[in-house]
Scaffold this motif. Structure first.
Motif, PDB file in Angstrom:
ATOM      1  N   ALA A  77      -0.950  14.962  12.918  1.00  0.00           N
ATOM      2  CA  ALA A  77      -1.606  15.681  11.836  1.00  0.00           C
ATOM      3  C   ALA A  77      -0.570  16.644  11.274  1.00  0.00           C
ATOM      4  CB  ALA A  77      -2.814  16.449  12.381  1.00  0.00           C
ATOM      5  N   PHE A  78      -0.722  17.066  10.060  1.00  0.00           N
ATOM      6  CA  PHE A  78       0.203  18.024   9.474  1.00  0.00           C
ATOM      7  C   PHE A  78       0.242  19.284  10.333  1.00  0.00           C
ATOM      8  CE2 PHE A  78       1.079  21.675   6.751  1.00  0.00           C
ATOM      9  CZ  PHE A  78       2.266  21.273   6.164  1.00  0.00           C
ATOM     10  N   PRO A  79       1.367  19.871  10.700  1.00  0.00           N
ATOM     11  CA  PRO A  79       2.745  19.505  10.410  1.00  0.00           C
ATOM     12  C   PRO A  79       3.475  18.882  11.603  1.00  0.00           C
ATOM     13  CG  PRO A  79       2.628  21.799  10.991  1.00  0.00           C
ATOM     14  CD  PRO A  79       1.283  21.185  11.332  1.00  0.00           C
ATOM     15  N   ALA A  80       2.901  17.849  12.200  1.00  0.00           N
ATOM     16  CA  ALA A  80       3.546  17.214  13.350  1.00  0.00           C
ATOM     17  C   ALA A  80       4.959  16.795  12.995  1.00  0.00           C
ATOM     18  CB  ALA A  80       2.739  16.002  13.791  1.00  0.00           C
ATOM     19  N   GLY A  81       5.873  17.023  13.894  1.00  0.00           N
ATOM     20  CA  GLY A  81       7.256  16.589  13.693  1.00  0.00           C
ATOM     21  C   GLY A  81       8.157  17.662  13.129  1.00  0.00           C
ATOM     22  N   GLU A  82       7.592  18.713  12.551  1.00  0.00           N
ATOM     23  CA  GLU A  82       8.439  19.745  11.951  1.00  0.00           C
ATOM     24  C   GLU A  82       8.979  20.698  13.029  1.00  0.00           C
ATOM     25  OE1 GLU A  82       6.558  22.114   8.933  1.00  0.00           O
ATOM     26  OE2 GLU A  82       8.467  22.651   8.025  1.00  0.00           O
ATOM     27  N   TYR A  83       8.089  21.262  13.808  1.00  0.00           N
ATOM     28  CA  TYR A  83       8.536  22.155  14.881  1.00  0.00           C
ATOM     29  C   TYR A  83       7.943  21.768  16.232  1.00  0.00           C
ATOM     30  CZ  TYR A  83       4.228  24.047  13.043  1.00  0.00           C
ATOM     31  OH  TYR A  83       2.955  24.154  12.562  1.00  0.00           O
ATOM     32  N   SER A  84       7.108  20.738  16.248  1.00  0.00           N
ATOM     33  CA  SER A  84       6.603  20.193  17.509  1.00  0.00           C
ATOM     34  C   SER A  84       6.378  18.698  17.299  1.00  0.00           C
ATOM     35  CB  SER A  84       5.301  20.885  17.928  1.00  0.00           C
ATOM     36  OG  SER A  84       4.290  20.614  16.993  1.00  0.00           O
ATOM     37  N   ARG A  85       6.251  17.984  18.411  1.00  0.00           N
ATOM     38  CA  ARG A  85       6.186  16.518  18.319  1.00  0.00           C
ATOM     39  C   ARG A  85       4.878  16.054  17.673  1.00  0.00           C
ATOM     40  NH1 ARG A  85       7.495  12.629  23.566  1.00  0.00           N
ATOM     41  NH2 ARG A  85       7.433  10.667  22.438  1.00  0.00           N
ATOM     42  N   TYR A  86       3.786  16.601  18.165  1.00  0.00           N
ATOM     43  CA  TYR A  86       2.449  16.297  17.631  1.00  0.00           C
ATOM     44  C   TYR A  86       1.730  17.628  17.447  1.00  0.00           C
ATOM     45  CZ  TYR A  86       3.440  11.502  19.082  1.00  0.00           C
ATOM     46  OH  TYR A  86       4.000  10.267  19.227  1.00  0.00           O
ATOM     47  N   VAL A  87       0.467  17.569  17.088  1.00  0.00           N
ATOM     48  CA  VAL A  87      -0.341  18.789  17.018  1.00  0.00           C
ATOM     49  C   VAL A  87      -1.325  18.738  18.185  1.00  0.00           C
ATOM     50  CG1 VAL A  87      -2.027  20.090  15.670  1.00  0.00           C
ATOM     51  CG2 VAL A  87      -0.094  18.978  14.524  1.00  0.00           C
ATOM     52  N   LEU A  88      -1.222  19.702  19.091  1.00  0.00           N
ATOM     53  CA  LEU A  88      -2.110  19.729  20.252  1.00  0.00           C
ATOM     54  C   LEU A  88      -3.505  20.130  19.779  1.00  0.00           C
ATOM     55  CD1 LEU A  88      -2.875  19.722  23.211  1.00  0.00           C
ATOM     56  CD2 LEU A  88      -1.733  21.923  23.479  1.00  0.00           C
ATOM     57  N   ASP A  89      -4.433  19.189  19.880  1.00  0.00           N
ATOM     58  CA  ASP A  89      -5.781  19.421  19.367  1.00  0.00           C
ATOM     59  C   ASP A  89      -6.679  19.960  20.483  1.00  0.00           C
ATOM     60  OD1 ASP A  89      -8.129  19.459  17.952  1.00  0.00           O
ATOM     61  OD2 ASP A  89      -8.427  17.277  18.002  1.00  0.00           O
ATOM     62  N   LEU A  90      -6.575  21.267  20.712  1.00  0.00           N
ATOM     63  CA  LEU A  90      -7.405  21.856  21.768  1.00  0.00           C
ATOM     64  C   LEU A  90      -8.869  21.920  21.358  1.00  0.00           C
ATOM     65  CD1 LEU A  90      -5.115  24.682  23.172  1.00  0.00           C
ATOM     66  CD2 LEU A  90      -5.653  22.470  24.187  1.00  0.00           C
ATOM     67  N   ASN A  91      -9.112  21.927  20.047  1.00  0.00           N
ATOM     68  CA  ASN A  91     -10.508  21.998  19.578  1.00  0.00           C
ATOM     69  C   ASN A  91     -11.333  20.810  20.056  1.00  0.00           C
ATOM     70  OD1 ASN A  91      -9.505  24.149  18.198  1.00  0.00           O
ATOM     71  ND2 ASN A  91      -9.624  23.214  16.169  1.00  0.00           N
ATOM     72  N   VAL A  92     -10.639  19.716  20.376  1.00  0.00           N
ATOM     73  CA  VAL A  92     -11.392  18.524  20.785  1.00  0.00           C
ATOM     74  C   VAL A  92     -11.983  18.700  22.188  1.00  0.00           C
ATOM     75  CG1 VAL A  92      -9.627  17.081  21.974  1.00  0.00           C
ATOM     76  CG2 VAL A  92     -11.330  16.001  20.485  1.00  0.00           C
ATOM     77  N   ILE A  93     -11.419  19.619  22.981  1.00  0.00           N
ATOM     78  CA  ILE A  93     -11.881  19.737  24.377  1.00  0.00           C
ATOM     79  C   ILE A  93     -13.359  20.150  24.449  1.00  0.00           C
ATOM     80  CG2 ILE A  93     -11.473  20.860  26.633  1.00  0.00           C
ATOM     81  CD1 ILE A  93      -9.240  18.925  25.816  1.00  0.00           C
ATOM     82  N   PRO A  94     -13.742  21.258  23.797  1.00  0.00           N
ATOM     83  CA  PRO A  94     -15.183  21.587  23.838  1.00  0.00           C
ATOM     84  C   PRO A  94     -16.056  20.499  23.212  1.00  0.00           C
ATOM     85  CG  PRO A  94     -13.899  23.341  22.739  1.00  0.00           C
ATOM     86  CD  PRO A  94     -12.930  22.291  23.144  1.00  0.00           C
ATOM     87  N   ALA A  95     -15.527  19.782  22.230  1.00  0.00           N
ATOM     88  CA  ALA A  95     -16.310  18.698  21.616  1.00  0.00           C
ATOM     89  C   ALA A  95     -16.500  17.546  22.597  1.00  0.00           C
ATOM     90  CB  ALA A  95     -15.620  18.204  20.341  1.00  0.00           C
ATOM     91  N   VAL A  96     -15.465  17.231  23.372  1.00  0.00           N
ATOM     92  CA  VAL A  96     -15.596  16.202  24.408  1.00  0.00           C
ATOM     93  C   VAL A  96     -16.645  16.638  25.418  1.00  0.00           C
ATOM     94  CG1 VAL A  96     -14.425  15.132  26.394  1.00  0.00           C
ATOM     95  CG2 VAL A  96     -13.244  15.274  24.194  1.00  0.00           C
ATOM     96  N   LEU A  97     -16.522  17.888  25.871  1.00  0.00           N
ATOM     97  CA  LEU A  97     -17.435  18.385  26.915  1.00  0.00           C
ATOM     98  C   LEU A  97     -18.886  18.368  26.442  1.00  0.00           C
ATOM     99  CD1 LEU A  97     -15.307  21.408  28.239  1.00  0.00           C
ATOM    100  CD2 LEU A  97     -15.430  19.094  29.163  1.00  0.00           C
ATOM    101  N   ALA A  98     -19.075  18.614  25.151  1.00  0.00           N
ATOM    102  CA  ALA A  98     -20.447  18.640  24.617  1.00  0.00           C
ATOM    103  C   ALA A  98     -21.039  17.242  24.493  1.00  0.00           C
ATOM    104  CB  ALA A  98     -20.454  19.324  23.246  1.00  0.00           C
ATOM    105  N   ASN A  99     -20.187  16.238  24.286  1.00  0.00           N
ATOM    106  CA  ASN A  99     -20.697  14.908  23.948  1.00  0.00           C
ATOM    107  C   ASN A  99     -20.671  13.880  25.057  1.00  0.00           C
ATOM    108  OD1 ASN A  99     -21.519  14.800  20.974  1.00  0.00           O
ATOM    109  ND2 ASN A  99     -19.631  16.011  20.964  1.00  0.00           N
TER     110      ASN A  99
END
Ligand code: PEP
Ligand code: MN
Length: 296
Positions: free
Chosen positions: A193-215
């Motif tokens: 996701a933007f801006p992956a590759g500029e200053y890090s390899r990918y974008v660490l999507d921590l927001n997905v963790i609570p969403a996983v736990l909820a679902n």
């Protein structure tokens, strides 16, 4: 206008009825299924730290890193015998020799081993040596592979596709569960996701963790190494992942005294940094237990 194939969160009960909390009430609204790998328990409150080299390169390198993981207090050993590489000219891993080295490292340290399987034809072979089968980001939507690992009788570490939505990720897990194997641990490893590759390899999507736990009731861990691609980001990303509710971490470690790793050297941390991360995870868990007891 309606579009074919678009998933929203409302589609989860149809896409993954076995794994979705809404359709499978077995774990209620917030219980996690405990997935056990040779005595190591994911999802029981105490975070699991898996660490090891990106790739199994040599006996000496793998044993040195495995010992460092053990010394640091890690719970499991990782290491690729079969590596998914962008170029077919790059080191592809040592295959069955690598699996043998992982077994030796297990015998010496007692650490259970997780390693990636990429090919349906090799699932049986990898399952003979590994305690847990890893399906990598690039294969998250390889449906025949998912079904095959579902039938292999081993717990599965399912990494999130680097461009996968939550629905696609849980749909992939459902393929494994449909074979009767519920011993699945999800792993967020960064997304494109933007801006992956500029200053890090990918974008660490921590927001997905609570969403996983909820679902879903499946445990979920975070791989801060591939998510950032930068060694100095691994420790803070690990701490953040635990704050977001991650049940564990998957971390790449190297012993630079033995040699620079052939893959992912810039994201590899040393044993001392790993030891600090493990200590943070353990202390944090203890603090939470004490706080919970004080309330009860
Ligand atoms: C790995 O963990 O070895 C790996 C290749 O990671 P990913 O599939 O997340 O790129
Ligand atoms: Mn790697």
């Amino acid at each position: 206008m309606k579009i074919s194939g678009q998933l929203t969160m409302d589609d989860l009960p149809r896409v993954c009825p076995i794994l979705c909390r809404q359709t499978n009430p077995r774990y209620g609204e917030n219980q996690t299924r405990v997935v056990e790998v040779r005595g190591v328990r994911f999802g029981n409150g105490s975070p699991v730290v898996i660490a090891g080299p990106c790739a199994v390169e040599t006996h000496e390198q793998t044993l040195a890193v495995a010992r460092a993981v053990k010394r640091a207090g890690g719970d499991m050993l990782r290491g690729g015998a079969y590596k998914p590489r962008t170029s077919p000219h790059d080191f592809q891993g040592r295959g069955v020799e690598g699996l043998c080295i992982l077994r030796i490292a297990h015998e010496e340290t007692g650490l259970p081993v997780v390693t990636e399987v990429m090919d349906t034809r090799l699932v049986e072979q990898v399952a003979e040596y590994a305690d847990m089968l890893q399906v990598g980001s690039r294969n998250m939507q390889n449906y025949p592979l998912l079904a095959e690992v579902g039938r292999a009788g081993k717990p599965v570490l399912l990494k999130r596709g680097m461009a996968a939505s939550l629905g696609e990720w849980l749909g992939a897990a459902e393929y494994i569960a449909k074979q009767g194997n519920f011993d699945i641990v999800l792993c967020e490893r960064g997304i494109k996701a933007f801006p992956a590759g500029e200053y890090s390899r990918y974008v660490l999507d921590l927001n997905v963790i609570p969403a996983v736990l909820a679902n879903t009731f499946l445990p979920v861990i975070v791989d801060p190494s591939h998510a950032t691609g930068v060694a100095c980001m691994v420790e803070p990303a690990s701490r953040a992942a635990l704050e977001f509710g991650s049940h564990g971490l998957l971390i790449e470690v190297a012993d630079f005294a033995i040699g620079r790793p052939r893959c992912d050297a810039d994201q590899a941390i040393d044993g001392a940094t790993l030891a600090r991360i493990v200590k943070f995870a353990r202390d944090r868990h203890e603090r939470l237990l004490v706080a919970q007891q004080a309330v009860a």
